[in-house]
Write a protein that holds these residues in place. Structure first.
Motif, PDB file in Angstrom:
ATOM      1  N   UNK A 199      -0.380   8.772   4.741  1.00 25.69           N
ATOM      2  CA  UNK A 199       0.977   8.691   4.200  1.00 25.69           C
ATOM      3  C   UNK A 199       1.036   7.608   3.131  1.00 25.69           C
ATOM      4  N   UNK A 200       0.403   6.464   3.394  1.00 29.33           N
ATOM      5  CA  UNK A 200       0.373   5.383   2.401  1.00 29.33           C
ATOM      6  C   UNK A 200      -0.327   5.813   1.118  1.00 29.33           C
ATOM      7  N   UNK A 201      -1.408   6.563   1.254  1.00 30.64           N
ATOM      8  CA  UNK A 201      -2.113   7.066   0.065  1.00 30.64           C
ATOM      9  C   UNK A 201      -1.176   7.960  -0.752  1.00 30.64           C
ATOM     10  N   UNK A 202      -0.455   8.841  -0.067  1.00 28.17           N
ATOM     11  CA  UNK A 202       0.478   9.738  -0.764  1.00 28.17           C
ATOM     12  C   UNK A 202       1.616   8.942  -1.411  1.00 28.17           C
ATOM     13  N   UNK A 203       2.108   7.901  -0.734  1.00 26.27           N
ATOM     14  CA  UNK A 203       3.158   7.061  -1.325  1.00 26.27           C
ATOM     15  C   UNK A 203       2.633   6.353  -2.583  1.00 26.27           C
ATOM     16  N   UNK A 204       1.423   5.878  -2.524  1.00 28.75           N
ATOM     17  CA  UNK A 204       0.835   5.198  -3.696  1.00 28.75           C
ATOM     18  C   UNK A 204       0.715   6.170  -4.866  1.00 28.75           C
ATOM     19  N   UNK A 205       0.284   7.389  -4.589  1.00 25.91           N
ATOM     20  CA  UNK A 205       0.191   8.400  -5.656  1.00 25.91           C
ATOM     21  C   UNK A 205       1.581   8.698  -6.229  1.00 25.91           C
ATOM     22  N   UNK A 206       2.575   8.781  -5.361  1.00 22.83           N
ATOM     23  CA  UNK A 206       3.943   9.020  -5.826  1.00 22.83           C
ATOM     24  C   UNK A 206       4.403   7.891  -6.737  1.00 22.83           C
ATOM     25  N   UNK A 250       9.909   5.057 -13.980  1.00 24.88           N
ATOM     26  CA  UNK A 250      11.025   5.992 -14.154  1.00 24.88           C
ATOM     27  C   UNK A 250      11.872   6.190 -12.896  1.00 24.88           C
ATOM     28  N   UNK A 251      11.316   5.875 -11.719  1.00 30.56           N
ATOM     29  CA  UNK A 251      12.090   6.098 -10.495  1.00 30.56           C
ATOM     30  C   UNK A 251      11.689   5.101  -9.418  1.00 30.56           C
ATOM     31  N   UNK A 252      12.672   4.508  -8.784  1.00 32.00           N
ATOM     32  CA  UNK A 252      12.362   3.590  -7.677  1.00 32.00           C
ATOM     33  C   UNK A 252      12.160   4.315  -6.347  1.00 32.00           C
ATOM     34  N   UNK A 253      12.414   5.627  -6.310  1.00 31.32           N
ATOM     35  CA  UNK A 253      12.396   6.388  -5.070  1.00 31.32           C
ATOM     36  C   UNK A 253      11.111   6.210  -4.248  1.00 31.32           C
ATOM     37  N   UNK A 254       9.917   6.332  -4.844  1.00 31.51           N
ATOM     38  CA  UNK A 254       8.710   6.162  -4.037  1.00 31.51           C
ATOM     39  C   UNK A 254       8.599   4.773  -3.410  1.00 31.51           C
ATOM     40  N   UNK A 255       9.051   3.765  -4.161  1.00 38.49           N
ATOM     41  CA  UNK A 255       8.998   2.398  -3.647  1.00 38.49           C
ATOM     42  C   UNK A 255       9.968   2.210  -2.489  1.00 38.49           C
TER      43      UNK A 255
END
Length: 172
Positions: free
Chosen positions: A149-156, A163-168
């Motif tokens: 999940x962390x890997x996917x969040x980092x890719x996001x 452009x977007x704070x959403x992944x953070x």
């Protein structure tokens, strides 16, 4: 004579009913109204009829799958939503809705978790976007796979850039 009258009346009734067929849109509207009332069983029946009338309309399949999800019919929902996705692989706002509902249907079936993760990985590889990686990260996190999940969040985060704070926000 009464027998002849009954035959005439039955013939007239049959002719009248034959002319009262409804369109796919009519049934979709009936389904929407039932969904709005929270009557997902009636909505599902209406959407099934809409699908029968127009089997090439992805919206009908999406809403049928949505109602099947609400009714706890996860395998049926999966199959229905796969059909919707086949009909609308690149349909603006509809494709993400279909993909999200399909992910839910797979997640709700514990024996389909690996299929879910493979599906999400393929989607992220085919269309590497922030929403795809976020979807992947959310389902991995819900399944308890924190590392992936962390890997996917980092890719996001990498795809989102500034452009977007959403992944953070979601990763926090």
């Amino acid at each position: 004579m009464p027998r002849m009258f009954r035959l005439f009346a039955l013939t007239l009734l049959a002719a009248t009913l034959a002319g009262c067929s409804h369109t796919s849109l009519w049934y979709r509207n009936e389904g929407r109204d039932a969904r709005t009332r929270g009557d997902y069983a009636a909505a599902e029946a209406a959407y099934k009829r809409a699908v029968e009338i127009n089997p090439s309309n992805y919206e009908n399949f999406y809403w049928l799958g949505y109602c099947q999800l609400e009714n706890g019919e996860y395998q049926d929902a999966q199959l229905t939503l796969e059909r919707a996705w086949t009909l609308a692989p690149n349909e603006g706002v509809w494709t993400p809705k279909i993909l999200e509902a399909l992910a839910i249907a797979l997640y709700k079936q514990p024996d389909k978790r690996q299929q879910l993760f493979t599906f999400l990985e393929r989607q992220a590889d085919a269309t590497p976007t922030t929403p795809q990686f976020l979807r992947q990260a959310r389902y991995l996190a819900m399944a308890g796979d924190a590392d992936n999940a962390n890997v996917a969040y980092i890719k996001a985060m990498q795809f989102a850039g500034d452009s977007s704070p959403q992944p953070f926000i979601e990763a926090a």
